[in-house]
Design a protein around this motif. Structure first.
Motif, short mmCIF file in Angstrom:
data_model
loop_
_atom_site.label_atom_id
_atom_site.label_comp_id
_atom_site.label_asym_id
_atom_site.label_seq_id
_atom_site.Cartn_x
_atom_site.Cartn_y
_atom_site.Cartn_z
N GLN A 256 -1.99 12.67 -1.22
CA GLN A 256 -3.08 13.28 -1.65
C GLN A 256 -3.25 14.42 -0.55
OE1 GLN A 256 -6.46 10.75 0.63
NE2 GLN A 256 -7.23 11.15 -1.07
N TYR A 257 -3.09 15.08 0.18
CA TYR A 257 -3.04 16.57 0.63
C TYR A 257 -2.69 16.91 -0.61
CZ TYR A 257 -4.64 15.39 5.80
OH TYR A 257 -5.21 15.17 6.51
N SER A 258 -1.31 16.95 -1.20
CA SER A 258 -0.79 17.16 -2.06
C SER A 258 -1.69 17.27 -3.58
CB SER A 258 0.49 16.66 -2.70
OG SER A 258 1.28 18.01 -3.27
N LEU A 259 -1.76 16.91 -3.54
CA LEU A 259 -2.97 16.40 -4.96
C LEU A 259 -4.00 17.02 -4.78
CD1 LEU A 259 -2.79 12.48 -5.94
CD2 LEU A 259 -1.68 14.12 -6.93
N GLN A 260 -4.91 17.28 -3.65
CA GLN A 260 -6.06 17.76 -2.91
C GLN A 260 -5.34 19.66 -2.88
OE1 GLN A 260 -7.12 16.00 1.14
NE2 GLN A 260 -8.15 14.59 -0.16
N SER A 261 -4.95 20.29 -2.29
CA SER A 261 -4.13 21.16 -2.03
C SER A 261 -3.62 21.88 -3.77
CB SER A 261 -2.99 22.09 -1.76
OG SER A 261 -1.54 21.01 -1.65
N THR A 262 -3.07 21.22 -4.46
CA THR A 262 -3.02 21.61 -6.20
C THR A 262 -3.73 21.00 -7.23
OG1 THR A 262 -1.56 19.98 -6.73
CG2 THR A 262 -0.52 21.30 -5.01
N GLY A 263 -4.45 20.58 -7.06
CA GLY A 263 -5.76 20.05 -7.89
C GLY A 263 -5.15 19.13 -8.82
N LYS A 264 -4.65 18.70 -8.33
CA LYS A 264 -3.43 17.63 -9.57
C LYS A 264 -4.09 16.50 -9.67
CE LYS A 264 -0.05 19.83 -10.94
NZ LYS A 264 0.00 20.18 -12.67
N ARG A 265 -4.31 15.66 -10.67
CA ARG A 265 -5.37 14.20 -10.62
C ARG A 265 -4.12 13.16 -11.24
NH1 ARG A 265 -8.28 15.72 -15.32
NH2 ARG A 265 -6.00 17.19 -15.95
N LEU A 266 -4.62 11.95 -10.13
CA LEU A 266 -3.64 10.53 -10.66
C LEU A 266 -4.07 9.42 -10.90
CD1 LEU A 266 -0.78 9.30 -7.79
CD2 LEU A 266 -2.82 7.62 -9.15
N MET A 267 -3.98 8.35 -11.63
CA MET A 267 -5.17 7.60 -12.62
C MET A 267 -3.63 6.52 -12.60
SD MET A 267 -7.67 7.77 -15.24
CE MET A 267 -6.98 7.76 -17.02
N ALA A 268 -4.32 5.55 -11.52
CA ALA A 268 -3.46 3.96 -12.23
C ALA A 268 -3.82 2.62 -12.27
CB ALA A 268 -2.34 3.18 -10.65
N LEU A 269 -4.01 2.42 -13.83
CA LEU A 269 -4.29 0.77 -14.08
C LEU A 269 -3.69 -0.71 -13.48
CD1 LEU A 269 -4.78 1.69 -17.90
CD2 LEU A 269 -5.87 2.79 -15.46
N PHE A 270 -4.48 -1.56 -12.83
CA PHE A 270 -3.56 -2.35 -12.20
C PHE A 270 -3.96 -4.37 -13.29
CE2 PHE A 270 -3.54 0.21 -9.15
CZ PHE A 270 -1.94 0.35 -8.56
N GLU A 271 -3.11 -4.78 -13.45
CA GLU A 271 -3.60 -5.55 -14.73
C GLU A 271 -2.58 -6.59 -14.42
OE1 GLU A 271 -6.19 -5.79 -16.69
OE2 GLU A 271 -6.83 -3.37 -17.03
N GLY A 272 -2.51 -7.88 -14.68
CA GLY A 272 -2.46 -8.85 -14.51
C GLY A 272 -3.47 -9.87 -15.11
N ARG A 273 -2.48 -11.26 -14.62
CA ARG A 273 -3.49 -12.45 -14.55
C ARG A 273 -4.43 -12.96 -13.94
NH1 ARG A 273 -0.63 -16.40 -18.38
NH2 ARG A 273 1.53 -15.79 -19.09
N ASP A 274 -5.20 -13.49 -13.40
CA ASP A 274 -5.76 -13.89 -12.29
C ASP A 274 -5.26 -14.30 -11.33
OD1 ASP A 274 -8.29 -13.43 -13.60
OD2 ASP A 274 -8.39 -15.01 -14.77
N ALA A 275 -5.67 -13.78 -10.16
CA ALA A 275 -4.96 -14.52 -8.85
C ALA A 275 -3.35 -13.95 -8.79
CB ALA A 275 -4.42 -15.54 -9.15
N ALA A 276 -2.94 -12.35 -9.38
CA ALA A 276 -2.24 -12.07 -9.54
C ALA A 276 -1.96 -11.15 -8.40
CB ALA A 276 -1.40 -10.80 -10.79
N GLY A 277 -2.26 -10.91 -7.47
CA GLY A 277 -2.76 -9.61 -6.62
C GLY A 277 -2.92 -8.16 -6.87
#
Length: 291
Positions: A67-88
């Motif tokens: 996170q510190y690195s992303l903030q210092s470089t202005g880079k961005r991160l996006m993650a999608l979490f999919e799965g059946r109900d109750a998959a965690g």
């Protein structure tokens, strides 16, 4: 205790007819005995708790560095979490996010669209949550609702589903072309494990809020979800925006390997590869893990 038998559903699991009543406080033996091994899960036991906690702490320290690195470089991160109900999905996101600065690390779990949102371009309400410079955005379910949940539950038309499947690779190409570090995780659980987790939610007063009417309505639709999952993975697993499949009957192993995958995928100042460790190829890989 009187049990409402109207809540009992007939399920077909591995060619056998089973009766499951979520209101019965006694979990059926056929669920308890097969939950961890269901869906071809490769381990007989969960990851040891002490080992898990030590690994998780090391990985969370690395996430703070990232996170510190992303903030210092202005880079961005996006993650999608999919799965059946109750998959965690929620627990994985929580542990990933736990020690990050919430000002620049955001969890997005959108409710049912409002009437106004339902009249918008489908992707519009998601795009407003995309990360700005130095930010992390974690979607607990995403636009892929239209690939699995919505068509299975009848919440979209066939035409809307087809349009989505045709359009989404182009949207994701634009995300990647704009320089966002983009991850798509499908957390997969076995049928008996899903039933066990639903049962836990129904009978644990601290977890009852997690069990929704749609969870119950989806109980007989396991095969429908599987078919739509497979179609989604086949048609939207692209070189520029691949799906990462995580076998999540053991939530501890799933969380550890999701963190490792992200941390090994992005170079950042002070990255400690020894602390990150190796990905368990039995737990995390591509869509072929499900075939």
């Amino acid at each position: 205790m009187d049990i409402d038998q109207s809540r009992a559903v007939e399920l077909e699991i591995k060619g056998k007819k089973r009766i499951f009543n979520i209101d019965d406080p006694n979990l059926p033996d056929w669920v308890e005995e097969r939950a961890l091994s269901s869906g071809g899960f490769p381990y007989e036991d969960k990851l040891n708790r002490d080992k898990y906690n030590a690994q998780l702490e090391a990985l969370q320290i690395e996430m703070v560095k990232l996170q510190y690195s992303l903030q210092s470089t202005g880079k961005r991160l996006m993650a999608l979490f999919e799965g059946r109900d109750a998959a965690g999905k929620g627990g994985t996101i929580f542990n990933l996010h736990a020690y990050l600065n919430p000002r620049s690390a955001h969890i997005v779990a959108l409710a049912k669209p409002t009437e106004r949102e339902a009249g918008q371009w489908y992707f519009q309400r998601y795009v407003t949550h995309f990360p700005s410079a130095g930010e992390i955005t974690l979607f607990d379910r995403s636009w892929y609702n239209r690939a699995v949940v919505e068509p299975v539950m009848g919440f979209c038309t066939i035409e809307q589903y087809r349009d989505f499947m045709k359009t989404v690779p182009h949207i994701e190409q634009m995300i990647v072309d704009d320089g966002i570090h983009f991850f798509k995780f499908w957390l997969d659980i076995g049928h008996e494990m899903q039933l066990k987790r639903f049962h836990d939610r129904r009978h644990d007063p601290l977890k009852t809020w997690k069990l929704s009417p749609m969870d119950i309505a989806g109980l007989p639709k396991w095969d429908d979800y599987t078919a739509k999952r497979d179609a989604m993975l086949e048609r939207t697993h692209k070189d520029n925006a691949p799906w990462t499949v995580v076998l999540s009957n053991d939530k501890r192993r799933a969380r550890i390997n999701v963190l490792r995958h992200i941390l090994r995928s992005i170079d950042y100042v002070g990255r400690d590869m020894e602390a990150i460790g190796e990905i368990d190829g039995k737990i995390l890989g591509g869509p072929k893990m499900l075939r």
